[in-house]
Design a protein around this motif. Structure first.
Motif, PDB file in Angstrom:
ATOM      1  N   VAL A 120     -18.643  13.927 -15.393  1.00 21.75           N
ATOM      2  CA  VAL A 120     -18.789  14.824 -15.591  1.00 21.75           C
ATOM      3  C   VAL A 120     -20.057  15.456 -16.993  1.00 21.75           C
ATOM      4  O   VAL A 120     -20.231  14.595 -17.508  1.00 21.75           O
ATOM      5  CB  VAL A 120     -17.802  15.623 -16.294  1.00 21.75           C
ATOM      6  N   PRO A 121     -20.638  16.358 -16.931  1.00 21.80           N
ATOM      7  CA  PRO A 121     -21.729  16.627 -17.896  1.00 21.80           C
ATOM      8  C   PRO A 121     -21.034  17.159 -18.766  1.00 21.80           C
ATOM      9  O   PRO A 121     -19.879  17.230 -19.441  1.00 21.80           O
ATOM     10  CB  PRO A 121     -22.000  18.430 -16.969  1.00 21.80           C
ATOM     11  N   LEU A 165     -14.172  10.072 -20.514  1.00 21.41           N
ATOM     12  CA  LEU A 165     -15.308   8.779 -21.355  1.00 21.41           C
ATOM     13  C   LEU A 165     -16.303   9.179 -20.611  1.00 21.41           C
ATOM     14  O   LEU A 165     -17.324   8.961 -21.342  1.00 21.41           O
ATOM     15  CB  LEU A 165     -15.025   8.196 -19.441  1.00 21.41           C
ATOM     16  N   SER A 166     -16.751  10.664 -19.862  1.00 21.31           N
ATOM     17  CA  SER A 166     -18.018  11.013 -20.202  1.00 21.31           C
ATOM     18  C   SER A 166     -18.245  11.312 -20.890  1.00 21.31           C
ATOM     19  O   SER A 166     -19.097  11.486 -21.681  1.00 21.31           O
ATOM     20  CB  SER A 166     -18.108  12.080 -18.779  1.00 21.31           C
ATOM     21  N   THR A 167     -17.683  12.335 -22.105  1.00 22.96           N
ATOM     22  CA  THR A 167     -17.762  12.251 -23.447  1.00 22.96           C
ATOM     23  C   THR A 167     -18.137  10.797 -24.611  1.00 22.96           C
ATOM     24  O   THR A 167     -19.314  10.779 -25.390  1.00 22.96           O
ATOM     25  CB  THR A 167     -16.153  12.960 -24.260  1.00 22.96           C
ATOM     26  N   ALA A 169     -18.884   8.265 -23.038  1.00 20.29           N
ATOM     27  CA  ALA A 169     -20.052   7.442 -22.708  1.00 20.29           C
ATOM     28  C   ALA A 169     -21.419   8.892 -22.826  1.00 20.29           C
ATOM     29  O   ALA A 169     -22.602   7.767 -23.429  1.00 20.29           O
ATOM     30  CB  ALA A 169     -20.199   7.939 -21.634  1.00 20.29           C
ATOM     31  N   ASP A 170     -21.513   9.900 -22.889  1.00 16.08           N
ATOM     32  CA  ASP A 170     -22.509  10.859 -23.754  1.00 16.08           C
ATOM     33  C   ASP A 170     -22.736  10.627 -24.896  1.00 16.08           C
ATOM     34  O   ASP A 170     -24.164  10.354 -25.417  1.00 16.08           O
ATOM     35  CB  ASP A 170     -22.123  12.139 -23.658  1.00 16.08           C
ATOM     36  N   ALA A 171     -21.945   9.708 -25.654  1.00 17.45           N
ATOM     37  CA  ALA A 171     -22.247   9.474 -27.466  1.00 17.45           C
ATOM     38  C   ALA A 171     -22.769   7.979 -27.295  1.00 17.45           C
ATOM     39  O   ALA A 171     -23.661   7.571 -28.131  1.00 17.45           O
ATOM     40  CB  ALA A 171     -21.160   9.576 -28.061  1.00 17.45           C
ATOM     41  N   LEU A 172     -22.528   7.030 -26.820  1.00 17.56           N
ATOM     42  CA  LEU A 172     -22.679   5.409 -26.667  1.00 17.56           C
ATOM     43  C   LEU A 172     -23.644   5.075 -25.137  1.00 17.56           C
ATOM     44  O   LEU A 172     -23.680   4.070 -25.871  1.00 17.56           O
ATOM     45  CB  LEU A 172     -21.123   4.504 -26.610  1.00 17.56           C
ATOM     46  N   ALA A 173     -23.740   6.250 -24.591  1.00 14.30           N
ATOM     47  CA  ALA A 173     -24.627   5.526 -23.423  1.00 14.30           C
ATOM     48  C   ALA A 173     -25.395   6.771 -22.867  1.00 14.30           C
ATOM     49  O   ALA A 173     -25.067   6.645 -21.523  1.00 14.30           O
ATOM     50  CB  ALA A 173     -23.877   4.083 -22.220  1.00 14.30           C
ATOM     51  N   PRO A 174     -26.261   7.211 -23.618  1.00 15.55           N
ATOM     52  CA  PRO A 174     -26.623   8.158 -22.956  1.00 15.55           C
ATOM     53  C   PRO A 174     -27.110   8.181 -21.868  1.00 15.55           C
ATOM     54  O   PRO A 174     -28.314   7.553 -22.117  1.00 15.55           O
ATOM     55  CB  PRO A 174     -27.390   8.828 -24.337  1.00 15.55           C
ATOM     56  N   ASP A 178     -24.652   9.753 -12.933  1.00 16.38           N
ATOM     57  CA  ASP A 178     -25.157   9.373 -11.492  1.00 16.38           C
ATOM     58  C   ASP A 178     -25.660   7.646 -11.627  1.00 16.38           C
ATOM     59  O   ASP A 178     -25.867   7.194 -10.387  1.00 16.38           O
ATOM     60  CB  ASP A 178     -25.734  10.021 -10.684  1.00 16.38           C
ATOM     61  N   HIS A 179     -26.009   7.237 -13.084  1.00 14.46           N
ATOM     62  CA  HIS A 179     -26.571   5.783 -13.499  1.00 14.46           C
ATOM     63  C   HIS A 179     -24.443   5.172 -14.127  1.00 14.46           C
ATOM     64  O   HIS A 179     -24.820   5.576 -14.666  1.00 14.46           O
ATOM     65  CB  HIS A 179     -27.401   5.840 -13.972  1.00 14.46           C
ATOM     66  N   SER A 180     -25.344   4.364 -13.354  1.00 11.71           N
ATOM     67  CA  SER A 180     -24.057   2.941 -14.453  1.00 11.71           C
ATOM     68  C   SER A 180     -24.030   2.933 -15.709  1.00 11.71           C
ATOM     69  O   SER A 180     -25.266   3.152 -16.069  1.00 11.71           O
ATOM     70  CB  SER A 180     -24.220   1.963 -13.412  1.00 11.71           C
ATOM     71  N   LEU A 181     -22.979   3.134 -15.977  1.00 12.08           N
ATOM     72  CA  LEU A 181     -22.929   3.623 -17.413  1.00 12.08           C
ATOM     73  C   LEU A 181     -23.766   1.431 -18.156  1.00 12.08           C
ATOM     74  O   LEU A 181     -24.322   1.545 -19.309  1.00 12.08           O
ATOM     75  CB  LEU A 181     -20.883   2.623 -17.946  1.00 12.08           C
TER      76      LEU A 181
END
Length: 379
Positions: A120-121, A165-167, A169-174, A178-181
């Motif tokens: 999610v955004p 998880l998105s939160t 991911a945005d910090a650890l893999a910005p 739609d791209h895989s982590l």
């Protein structure tokens, strides 16, 4: 000497595999590789019999509880993951086999027992680079705004798990949602050649039964706290040097090995009474399967090969997942903090699975203390 298979030893002891492996790691039961199949272990019959007789009588509940807290039988039941006969299983599926093709997102669906996953955004601006500090701040910022987990049905919790998880991911893999982590992480570090190895690492590290950070997650969410609060507890616990920050000690060992040689570096640690954290794991007496999977995915730098060879000979245990993460970081020239970033991103999927399972149990985790202090009137 007579040696037993794992199945025979477990039948004699009447315990679970984790307890057998814990007794081996504590030196209570001697073990050796099975000459017919090096992937399996054999266990000394006399040690098994002695331990079985010792535990034949009924033990006091406080003794059982005290032992369970330290590498004993699980103190909570779970259907999410386990370590059995040297294999890491996610809901009955072999994690090593999953890592051949699966992504972290697909692994999260398996662990969550869910049907769909969608990033999610982000609620916050993306950091300039992957950062555990940014993840801690982002989670802390959500805690007071997110709803408590208590009384909410699984569909709502799974949607929120995607958001949490998105939160992280945005910090650890910005990157783009739609791209895989693993591709996002490789792009952040400008190492596209590392993408597949990162994918395998994320899958292999997604969960690991009831480790310290996962237990912290389950304790937090058992109070009814928000999923974000539970993951914040897990991430905070992961930063400890005996958990997700073990890579720092391994980097120091490798740096010393580069200067004075691997054998001397390890010898110095052992002479100081310090066991190198790069070797051994109590739940894997025959070697950490996560390390085997990761180390087969890239060419190890020479100094790491030297440390592995010398350490396995001098310490007597194979290298573990912490060593493999440090080696992978060096092999792909990733940023210094890469091991804990990979670890944290992967384990968030497992933490959320355990959080949702704990919520469904409806139980508050509230152990009792066995008081050993003074009583009134005692001097």
């Amino acid at each position: 000497m007579t040696w037993l298979t794992a199945e025979e030893a477990l039948a004699e002891l009447g315990t679970k595999p984790q307890t057998l492996y814990a007794n081996v790691s504590r030196g209570r039961i001697r073990a050796k590789a099975d000459p017919a199949d090096p992937r399996r272990s054999l266990y000394q019959q006399s040690d098994v019999k002695r331990l079985a007789e010792r535990h034949a009588g009924r033990r006091k509940s406080e003794t059982v509880a005290a032992e369970a807290i330290s590498w004993g039988d699980p103190v909570l039941t779970s259907a999410i993951s386990t370590i059995a006969a040297g294999r890491l299983l996610y809901r009955g599926q072999d994690a090593a086999e999953l890592s051949v093709h699966a992504t972290l997102e697909e692994t999260a669906l398996l662990l969550w027992n869910a049907e769909s996953f969608a990033c999610v955004p982000s609620r916050t601006p993306e950091p300039a680079a992957p950062s555990v500090h940014a993840a801690l701040l982002a989670l802390a910022g959500r805690v007071s705004a997110d709803l408590p987990s208590l009384g909410r049905a699984r569909p709502a919790l799974q949607m929120e798990a995607c958001s949490v998880l998105s939160t992280v991911a945005d910090a650890l893999a910005p990157g783009l949602a739609d791209h895989s982590l693993h591709h996002r992480l490789a792009a952040c570090w400008r190492r596209p050649e590392a993408a597949d190895c990162l994918r395998r690492a994320l899958v292999m590290l997604a969960d690991h039964e009831l480790n310290a950070s996962t237990f912290a997650v389950r304790v937090t969410v058992s109070t009814g706290a928000a999923l974000s609060a539970a993951v914040l507890s897990g991430l905070s616990t992961l930063t400890g040097p005996l958990h997700g920050s073990a890579w720092r000690s391994i980097d120091a060992l490798v740096e010393a090995a580069s200067s004075i040689g691997a054998e001397h570096a390890i010898r110095h640690q052992l002479l100081r009474g310090s066991r190198p954290v790069a070797f051994g794991h109590p739940l894997y007496p025959d070697g950490d399967v996560r390390a085997r999977v990761l180390l087969s995915s890239f060419d190890m730098p020479p100094v790491f090969r030297d440390v592995q060879r010398a350490g396995e000979e001098m310490v007597g245990d194979p290298v573990n997942a912490d060593f493999a993460l440090a080696a992978m970081t060096a092999a792909f020239d990733l940023p210094e903090e890469a091991p804990i970033i990979i670890f944290a991103l992967a384990r968030t999927a497992g933490w959320l699975a355990h959080a949702m399972e704990q919520i469904e149990s409806g139980h508050l985790i509230r152990p009792r203390a066995r008081y050993i202090g003074p009583l009134p009137g005692e001097s």
